[in-house]
Design a protein around this motif. Structure first.
Motif, mmCIF file in Angstrom:
data_model
loop_
_atom_site.group_PDB
_atom_site.id
_atom_site.type_symbol
_atom_site.label_atom_id
_atom_site.label_comp_id
_atom_site.label_asym_id
_atom_site.label_seq_id
_atom_site.Cartn_x
_atom_site.Cartn_y
_atom_site.Cartn_z
ATOM 1 N N GLY A 63 0.801 -1.221 0.000
ATOM 2 C CA GLY A 63 0.000 0.000 0.000
ATOM 3 C C GLY A 63 0.830 1.265 0.000
ATOM 4 O O GLY A 63 0.297 2.375 0.019
ATOM 5 N N LEU A 64 2.167 1.103 -0.035
ATOM 6 C CA LEU A 64 3.086 2.246 -0.030
ATOM 7 C C LEU A 64 3.691 2.453 -1.406
ATOM 8 O O LEU A 64 3.866 1.503 -2.172
ATOM 9 C CB LEU A 64 4.221 2.010 0.969
ATOM 10 N N LEU A 65 4.015 3.707 -1.687
ATOM 11 C CA LEU A 65 4.721 4.048 -2.915
ATOM 12 C C LEU A 65 5.962 4.853 -2.554
ATOM 13 O O LEU A 65 5.959 5.604 -1.570
ATOM 14 C CB LEU A 65 3.822 4.885 -3.830
ATOM 15 N N PRO A 66 7.026 4.734 -3.337
ATOM 16 C CA PRO A 66 8.242 5.482 -3.011
ATOM 17 C C PRO A 66 8.104 6.986 -3.201
ATOM 18 O O PRO A 66 8.782 7.765 -2.552
ATOM 19 C CB PRO A 66 9.284 4.893 -3.966
ATOM 20 N N ARG A 67 7.200 7.375 -4.095
ATOM 21 C CA ARG A 67 7.003 8.806 -4.353
ATOM 22 C C ARG A 67 5.709 8.987 -5.127
ATOM 23 O O ARG A 67 5.186 8.042 -5.729
ATOM 24 C CB ARG A 67 8.171 9.383 -5.156
ATOM 25 N N GLY A 68 5.183 10.204 -5.112
ATOM 26 C CA GLY A 68 4.004 10.504 -5.897
ATOM 27 C C GLY A 68 4.379 10.873 -7.327
ATOM 28 O O GLY A 68 5.559 11.065 -7.649
ATOM 29 N N PRO A 69 3.395 10.981 -8.208
ATOM 30 C CA PRO A 69 3.680 11.310 -9.601
ATOM 31 C C PRO A 69 4.077 12.772 -9.771
ATOM 32 O O PRO A 69 3.772 13.622 -8.929
ATOM 33 C CB PRO A 69 2.359 11.016 -10.307
#
Length: 277
Positions: free
Chosen positions: A82-88
């Motif tokens: 559910g985690l992402l390293p960074r947003g777009p």
């Protein structure tokens, strides 16, 4: 395994500590449940809203991650996927101002819903023009995972609320949810943190922490918080409060000293707290 972040090196007793450096991350397109232990059956302690910044402390190798929310420093266990390293990267950040909203696959209400949004969720403005359709204005956005989506401009417009009490009243009938922080379900301190935060007043996550953060006052006025053992609500005037409670399993309005529940609340009242910063 004894884990601690690098900033605590030299401050902990005993041997066998493994020190880690927090890594920046963001919540994905859905609300992320933070739990008390790396177990789906453990209690939810809080939620991170879509696009909110987090710190990844470590992963346990079974799909769970120890995380800390940036806005209030709250710790919990979350599913690592559910985690992402960074947003777009896009054309600026947008914050959802509607209590509840949806992101659609196209600029039309009949298009598929891609995800649920809530007050405080963060999106990225996509490059492209606003599309008008049937007197509606659709804004092109990027979800936290980078997928293209469309949100009606009404869900991103300035809130009409004049104060925290008026905003809190808009949550009446929202279901009670332990650890919840959105209009899809919230707990008592989730409600107070959410409405105060919408007006730029950063509160800690839990009721006792909020009580310690505010200035005690003897007589309540509109917008003050009222505290009970393990519970908190927003005062609408000197006697009436709105609060998320497990008695009715929803957000409701009560008057201190009035009726059976109001009498119990009056008897348990510990203090009022006022924002003075």
């Amino acid at each position: 395994m004894r884990m601690a972040e690098e900033a605590l090196r030299g401050q902990l007793e005993g041997a066998g500590w493994r020190f880690v450096q927090p890594v920046a991350a963001v919540t994905g397109r859905s609300r992320l449940s933070l739990r008390a232990a790396p177990d789906a059956d453990s209690a939810q302690v809080s939620e991170a809203l879509p696009g909110e910044p987090l710190e990844l402390l470590w992963e346990d190798g079974t799909g769970w991650a120890r995380v800390r929310t940036v806005h209030d420093g709250y710790l919990g266990w979350a599913r690592a996927d559910g985690l992402l390293p960074r947003g777009p990267v896009g054309n600026g950040e947008l914050t959802v101002t509607a209590l509840r909203a949806h992101a659609f696959a196209g600029p039309r209400i009949s298009r598929p819903v891609l995800t649920e949004l809530a007050l405080g969720a963060r999106l990225t403005r996509a490059f492209g023009e606003v599309v008008e359709e049937e007197h509606r204005r659709w804004v092109p956005v990027l979800l936290p995972d980078g997928q293209d989506a469309w949100v009606q401009e009404a869900a991103l417009s300035a809130r009409p609320d004049v104060d925290v009490a008026e905003l809190a009243l808009r949550f009446v009938e929202t279901p009670y949810l332990w650890g919840g922080r959105s209009a899809w379900g919230l707990d008592c301190s989730g409600l107070t943190q959410l409405v105060y935060g919408a007006f730029g007043r950063a509160l800690p996550r839990d009721a006792d922490q909020q009580q310690a953060a505010l200035t005690p006052v003897q007589t309540a006025r509109r917008g003050d918080l009222v505290f009970f053992p393990g519970h908190v609500g927003v005062m609408l005037d000197d006697r009436t409060l709105v609060h998320a409670n497990a008695t009715y399993m929803r957000v409701s309005v009560e008057t201190l000293g009035e009726g059976e529940y109001g009498a119990r609340l009056q008897a348990d009242l510990s203090s009022f707290g006022r924002w003075t910063q």
